[in-house]
Design an enzyme around this catalytic site. Structure first.
Site, PDB file in Angstrom:
ATOM      1  N   GLN A   1     142.443 -74.804  30.001  1.00  0.00           N
ATOM      2  CA  GLN A   1     142.558 -75.747  28.905  1.00  0.00           C
ATOM      3  C   GLN A   1     141.223 -76.464  28.674  1.00  0.00           C
ATOM      4  O   GLN A   1     140.529 -76.812  29.629  1.00  0.00           O
ATOM      5  CB  GLN A   1     143.651 -76.765  29.233  1.00  0.00           C
ATOM      6  CG  GLN A   1     144.254 -77.416  28.022  1.00  0.00           C
ATOM      7  CD  GLN A   1     145.621 -78.012  28.321  1.00  0.00           C
ATOM      8  OE1 GLN A   1     146.342 -77.513  29.165  1.00  0.00           O
ATOM      9  NE2 GLN A   1     145.960 -79.081  27.646  1.00  0.00           N
TER      10      GLN A   1
ATOM     11  N   SER B   1     142.621 -73.034  36.481  1.00  0.00           N
ATOM     12  CA  SER B   1     143.878 -73.699  36.144  1.00  0.00           C
ATOM     13  C   SER B   1     144.791 -72.736  35.376  1.00  0.00           C
ATOM     14  O   SER B   1     145.215 -71.715  35.923  1.00  0.00           O
ATOM     15  CB  SER B   1     143.596 -74.981  35.354  1.00  0.00           C
ATOM     16  OG  SER B   1     144.783 -75.721  35.153  1.00  0.00           O
ATOM     17  N   LEU B   2     145.087 -73.027  34.118  1.00  0.00           N
ATOM     18  CA  LEU B   2     145.868 -72.113  33.289  1.00  0.00           C
ATOM     19  C   LEU B   2     145.350 -70.682  33.375  1.00  0.00           C
ATOM     20  O   LEU B   2     146.125 -69.711  33.366  1.00  0.00           O
ATOM     21  CB  LEU B   2     145.821 -72.576  31.831  1.00  0.00           C
ATOM     22  CG  LEU B   2     146.196 -71.522  30.787  1.00  0.00           C
ATOM     23  CD1 LEU B   2     147.680 -71.285  30.791  1.00  0.00           C
ATOM     24  CD2 LEU B   2     145.684 -71.908  29.424  1.00  0.00           C
TER      25      LEU B   2
ATOM     26  N   ARG C   1     155.184 -74.689  31.177  1.00  0.00           N
ATOM     27  CA  ARG C   1     154.270 -75.415  32.059  1.00  0.00           C
ATOM     28  C   ARG C   1     153.577 -76.548  31.302  1.00  0.00           C
ATOM     29  O   ARG C   1     153.503 -77.681  31.773  1.00  0.00           O
ATOM     30  CB  ARG C   1     153.233 -74.443  32.630  1.00  0.00           C
ATOM     31  CG  ARG C   1     152.168 -75.051  33.539  1.00  0.00           C
ATOM     32  CD  ARG C   1     151.229 -73.940  33.999  1.00  0.00           C
ATOM     33  NE  ARG C   1     150.199 -74.375  34.933  1.00  0.00           N
ATOM     34  CZ  ARG C   1     148.972 -74.736  34.608  1.00  0.00           C
ATOM     35  NH1 ARG C   1     148.619 -74.767  33.319  1.00  0.00           N
ATOM     36  NH2 ARG C   1     148.087 -75.081  35.529  1.00  0.00           N
TER      37      ARG C   1
ATOM     38  N   HIS D   1     146.750 -81.789  37.689  1.00  0.00           N
ATOM     39  CA  HIS D   1     146.293 -81.432  39.039  1.00  0.00           C
ATOM     40  C   HIS D   1     146.152 -82.635  39.968  1.00  0.00           C
ATOM     41  O   HIS D   1     145.175 -82.775  40.698  1.00  0.00           O
ATOM     42  CB  HIS D   1     144.990 -80.624  38.972  1.00  0.00           C
ATOM     43  CG  HIS D   1     145.139 -79.341  38.225  1.00  0.00           C
ATOM     44  ND1 HIS D   1     145.926 -78.300  38.688  1.00  0.00           N
ATOM     45  CD2 HIS D   1     144.637 -78.933  37.033  1.00  0.00           C
ATOM     46  CE1 HIS D   1     145.888 -77.315  37.822  1.00  0.00           C
ATOM     47  NE2 HIS D   1     145.125 -77.676  36.801  1.00  0.00           N
TER      48      HIS D   1
ATOM     49  N   GLN E   1     149.646 -75.091  42.561  1.00  0.00           N
ATOM     50  CA  GLN E   1     148.534 -75.408  41.657  1.00  0.00           C
ATOM     51  C   GLN E   1     148.881 -76.521  40.656  1.00  0.00           C
ATOM     52  O   GLN E   1     147.999 -77.232  40.190  1.00  0.00           O
ATOM     53  CB  GLN E   1     148.140 -74.126  40.897  1.00  0.00           C
ATOM     54  CG  GLN E   1     146.876 -74.213  40.086  1.00  0.00           C
ATOM     55  CD  GLN E   1     147.052 -73.553  38.737  1.00  0.00           C
ATOM     56  OE1 GLN E   1     147.866 -73.974  37.927  1.00  0.00           O
ATOM     57  NE2 GLN E   1     146.284 -72.498  38.505  1.00  0.00           N
TER      58      GLN E   1
END
Length: 310
Positions: free
Chosen positions: A9, A89-90, A114, A198, A247
């Site tokens: 992102q 991440s994503l 998510r 996170h 995560q």
């Protein structure tokens, strides 16, 4: 050896993927598959916006994943294959789709959830993120510990030397920024994000997403995927899903991910998807790395040159 890296992102922009879809049937088919999987025009949102809709987390996440997999399929159709994959991440979901751990349509649906769960975990305005520049991770952690005062604030993205993003409760993030400056940070920059990703405040989102992740049809990745949470390669489906669950509230250890790849002998990287954020981070982590980005037709020559030289 070449690793494919997939962005997260923040890499989105209106118009992403349009030129790929116009130039390559593989990309066009990927966007059509994404639209069908979600029952709405994700491709239209990528190509035409509006930006305020594209930047909503539950839309951003599937949009970046779709653009990344459209780009990946163009490369795969031309015989370009990685020895390793990783994603920020994503982007770890995109990496697993590329590695064959789970299907594209399933990934699109789950990252849409998510994004929504992460957004709903913390009321808007009560959480924040900030980039701390010029301090090492241990000093940033110490600043967070000193500033917490019973609230959540912690390193969320350990991106590169001297670049650590913190996340948590708004006031705690502000205090940690002040503390980081006192400890020698060059700059502390508040990020325009809709939720504090996170960190421990994401625990409700993790609890909601976990059963859906564990219900996915999965298989062992074709190539190892180096995970964000521990910077270790995932070679089987169970450990891959475990890492994706952790995560949600765990830190993205991107500097360590690239460090692991370097230790495994990787020197060449292709950033697959929109933007060039990861290419910049890789060069900060490993100054000898050779990096190409592929998110538009004119960048294909750079990938060809990298494979020819590796």
């Amino acid at each position: 050896m070449i690793a494919f890296l997939f962005p997260g992102q923040g890499s989105q922009s209106v118009g992403m993927g349009r030129a790929l879809a116009e130039a390559f049937p593989e990309a066009r088919d990927a966007f059509a598959e994404a639209d069908a999987a979600l029952g709405r025009s994700l491709s239209g949102l990528c190509f035409d916006g509006p930006e305020d809709q594209l930047t909503l987390t539950e839309h951003t996440q599937p949009a970046i994943l779709a653009t990344s997999i459209a780009a990946y399929r163009v490369l795969a159709a031309r015989g370009f294959a990685p020895s390793w994959t990783a994603g920020h991440s994503l982007g770890e979901y995109s990496a697993h789709v590329a590695a064959g751990t789970f299907g594209f349509a399933d990934a699109l649906r789950i990252v849409s959830h998510r994004g929504r769960y992460m957004q709903e975990a913390v009321p808007v305005g009560t959480g924040a993120m900030a980039a701390v520049l010029g301090l090492d991770a241990a000093t940033v952690q110490a600043a967070c510990d000193a500033a917490a005062q019973g609230e959540v604030v912690s390193p969320a993205n350990l991106n590169a030397p001297g670049q650590v993003v913190i996340a948590g409760a708004t006031a705690a993030v502000e205090r940690a920024g002040t503390e980081a400056r006192a400890r020698g940070a060059k700059r502390v920059i508040g990020l325009n994000v809709s939720a504090p990703f996170h960190c421990a405040l994401m625990a409700p989102a993790q609890a909601r997403l976990e059963p859906e992740l564990r219900a996915l049809a999965v298989q062992a990745p074709r190539v190892p995927v180096v995970a964000n949470v521990d910077a270790q390669p995932k070679r089987d489906a169970v450990s891959a899903i475990d890492a994706l669950v952790a995560q949600v509230s765990g830190a993205v250890r991107w500097e360590d991910v690239i460090g692991y790849l370097v230790s495994a002998g990787v020197r060449d990287y292709v950033e697959v998807g929109p933007g060039t954020v990861l290419a910049g981070l890789v060069r900060k982590i490993d100054r000898e790395a050779r990096v190409a980005s592929f998110g538009a037709p004119e960048q294909l020559a750079g990938v060809e040159a990298l494979f020819a030289a590796s």
